[in-house]
Scaffold this motif. Sequence first.
Motif, short mmCIF file in Angstrom:
data_model
loop_
_atom_site.label_atom_id
_atom_site.label_comp_id
_atom_site.label_asym_id
_atom_site.label_seq_id
_atom_site.Cartn_x
_atom_site.Cartn_y
_atom_site.Cartn_z
N PRO A 1 1.32 -1.06 0.20
CA PRO A 1 0.01 -0.29 0.01
C PRO A 1 0.67 1.67 0.15
N MET A 2 0.52 2.11 -0.62
CA MET A 2 0.69 3.45 -0.88
C MET A 2 0.92 4.37 0.72
N ARG A 3 1.75 5.42 1.12
CA ARG A 3 1.69 5.78 2.27
C ARG A 3 0.99 6.40 3.08
N SER A 4 0.20 6.92 1.95
CA SER A 4 -0.84 7.86 2.36
C SER A 4 -2.28 7.60 1.38
N ARG A 5 -3.98 7.56 2.20
CA ARG A 5 -4.69 7.75 0.68
C ARG A 5 -4.83 8.47 -0.16
N ARG A 6 -5.44 8.28 -1.27
CA ARG A 6 -5.34 9.07 -2.09
C ARG A 6 -6.51 8.42 -3.25
N SER A 7 -7.38 9.71 -3.19
CA SER A 7 -8.58 9.65 -4.35
C SER A 7 -8.24 11.27 -4.84
N GLY A 8 -8.07 10.43 -6.44
CA GLY A 8 -8.59 11.76 -6.95
C GLY A 8 -7.54 12.26 -7.34
N VAL A 9 -6.47 11.30 -7.53
CA VAL A 9 -4.65 10.90 -7.61
C VAL A 9 -4.21 10.83 -9.08
N SER A 10 -3.18 10.98 -9.63
CA SER A 10 -2.35 10.87 -10.36
C SER A 10 -1.26 9.63 -10.01
N CYS A 11 -1.50 9.32 -10.71
CA CYS A 11 -0.33 8.28 -11.15
C CYS A 11 0.76 8.25 -12.36
N ILE A 12 1.56 8.12 -12.99
CA ILE A 12 2.43 7.42 -14.08
C ILE A 12 3.83 6.87 -13.96
N ALA A 13 3.66 6.26 -15.32
CA ALA A 13 4.98 5.74 -14.89
C ALA A 13 6.46 6.76 -15.44
N GLN B 1 9.63 3.35 -12.85
CA GLN B 1 8.81 3.38 -11.50
C GLN B 1 7.06 3.97 -11.56
N VAL B 2 6.90 3.72 -10.05
CA VAL B 2 5.31 4.38 -10.43
C VAL B 2 5.35 5.15 -9.69
N PHE B 3 5.26 6.65 -10.33
CA PHE B 3 4.83 7.55 -9.39
C PHE B 3 3.77 8.67 -9.24
N VAL B 4 3.50 8.71 -8.07
CA VAL B 4 1.92 8.64 -7.84
C VAL B 4 1.70 10.33 -6.22
N ILE B 5 0.93 11.14 -7.31
CA ILE B 5 1.18 12.84 -6.90
C ILE B 5 -0.71 12.93 -6.24
N GLY B 6 -0.12 14.15 -5.69
CA GLY B 6 -1.94 15.00 -5.45
C GLY B 6 -2.59 14.03 -4.78
N ASN C 1 8.55 1.05 -6.67
CA ASN C 1 9.53 0.43 -7.29
C ASN C 1 9.36 -0.82 -7.48
N PRO C 2 9.55 -1.38 -8.80
CA PRO C 2 8.34 -2.75 -8.14
C PRO C 2 9.06 -4.17 -8.31
N ALA C 3 11.20 -3.69 -8.65
CA ALA C 3 12.19 -4.28 -8.13
C ALA C 3 11.95 -5.02 -6.19
N THR C 4 11.82 -3.74 -5.72
CA THR C 4 11.44 -3.76 -4.62
C THR C 4 9.78 -3.82 -3.57
N ASN C 5 8.82 -3.59 -4.13
CA ASN C 5 7.54 -3.54 -3.99
C ASN C 5 7.78 -2.72 -2.73
N SER C 6 8.53 -1.53 -3.14
CA SER C 6 8.19 -0.28 -2.21
C SER C 6 7.83 0.49 -2.41
N TRP C 7 7.42 1.69 -1.53
CA TRP C 7 7.00 2.72 -1.70
C TRP C 7 8.01 4.23 -1.20
N SER C 8 8.39 4.79 -1.48
CA SER C 8 9.51 5.92 -1.48
C SER C 8 9.10 7.63 -1.53
N GLN C 9 9.51 8.03 -0.51
CA GLN C 9 8.70 9.97 -0.92
C GLN C 9 9.86 10.57 -1.91
#
Length: 592
Positions: free
Chosen positions: A453-465, A469-474, A489-497
Amino acid sequence: GEGRCMSIQAMQSLYELRENNQLCDAVIKLDDGSIFPVHRAILSACSLYFRAAFTTLLHDTEKKDVSITGVTTDMMKILLSYAYLRQIKVTDENVYQLLVTADYLCIIGVVDLCCAYLIARLSPTNCIGIMQFARKHYCKKLEQEAEKYLMRYFVQVANLSYELLLLSLEEIKVIIAADELNVKSEEIVWEAVLRWVNYDPENRKKHIVVLMKAIRLGLLDTQFFLEHVKDHPYVTSCEESRPMIIETLKFLYDLEMITHRDGEVTTPEIARPRVPHEILFAIGGWSGGSPTNYIETYDTRADRWVKVDEIDPTGPRAYHGTAVVNFSIYIVGGFDGMDYFNSCRCFDAVKKTWKEVAPMNARRCYVSVTVLNDIIYAMGGYDGHHRQNTAEKYNYLTNQWSLIAPMNMQRSDASACTLNGKIYITGGFNGQECMHSAEVYDSESNQWTMISPMRSRRSGVSCIAYHGQVFVIGGFNGITRMCSGEKYNPATNSWSQIPDMYNPRSNFAIEVIDDMIFAIGGFNGVTTIYHVECYDEKTNEWYEATDMNIYRSALSACVITGLPNVYDYIHKHREKLMEEKRQKMIAIENQR
């Protein structure tokens, strides 16, 4: 099918007849003494050269001899195999000789195959050579494709191509002066010029002024110009460079003092932006309390938004998705204030025409859309009653939607993207809460799998490759609109800020253009905004870009690369950019 098999059999029989010298009615003689018995009709059918030779030579005898100079035995064997069997093996070793010989003998089919072979193998290290070869042999399409490749991938060509170093002064000047040269920064052009001069400094350094005239010096960063161009030994040792240096310094100084100038400021040639190779389209959305069908494009080189007149005649839509396949933009689902749409529209950016395509199986407002291998995927959304976990895919070739496996979660107002052949969907709203879960879809196994799961709850969010990596913003976390972002990061299955945006926003558009992530418009918790900002991972910073022409949220953006009619979507008056900037800055000063 059977008729086709018969024709292959027939061709094989004719080829065997030729090999056994049966029913042949002509002979081809080569320089090296090789003799090939042939059937006149077969060769005339695929070669204008042989048709002319066999129909205009007046011989009384049945056999006709045609002597051909400059063609090798090997080449003739390959071309005869093509003439009889329509089979040919084009390789890196034979392609050039084959093309030249086929061109000489007017075997157009082989010429086309060789050109297609070379186009498919264009690379930064060979495109200049292929372009020059095509020009020499009047292969117009091949020349155009090689030149287009050179322009689009000039950054790589400038770094890797040995052919670039062998160009004449006139040839390199034409390339670097071209409006279509795809460079984010003129520093690349300056470095390419230095690389060319350094290959033979004694004979080439005298050409530095001619080449400087082809560089848009006014678009260089002031610091770079002062440190790397103005005081470069090639420049300081050349008296003729002084007027150019003075003109550039004056322009860069005027740029700082632009608001203090009286009268209209023109944009000199040294500061005219080049033409972008990617065009960003921002489509529809919610503006001023109602949905809109407004379209504008972003010209990255001029840093300007341009209104597009060809809006969808069927009306506005918001909370939709967009997808690009070839030069067409598909607008998927959405909402117009009354109806929740399952309908889809298609805009052909070359012909500038709109058409309706097949509707989805479900109504989907707040839909998440992405493209994988030219197949469009639409996931989740709201149908006016339920938040959905269903998903479907669209094949433009068959104009058909078909359901895929449902997601593990109901998701409305989520966001999806494609990375490394897989589809990722992040966040959203399930009817009760804003979500921080995310999942990945494998199209081969037709299976969804939950990821960390992401670090934050996000609805009305935007994500892009972006950069693997998958960047998730706002987005909205249930309490507030956010300016934070994170990457997966798909290789580590982890999220970073990642660093925060300047503006908090939800329901905004996102795209990657010029190797930067652009966040466009949206809702900041109080009002709809038209602000645009971009993130560059190399510096790990956000930068403000030019605002859109209108305030809007719930819009969607997409990028088309290599549009043949790119000039239709860019800023038309490139000579007026400085004056526009001056007027804008004066207006800002007057507001203070």
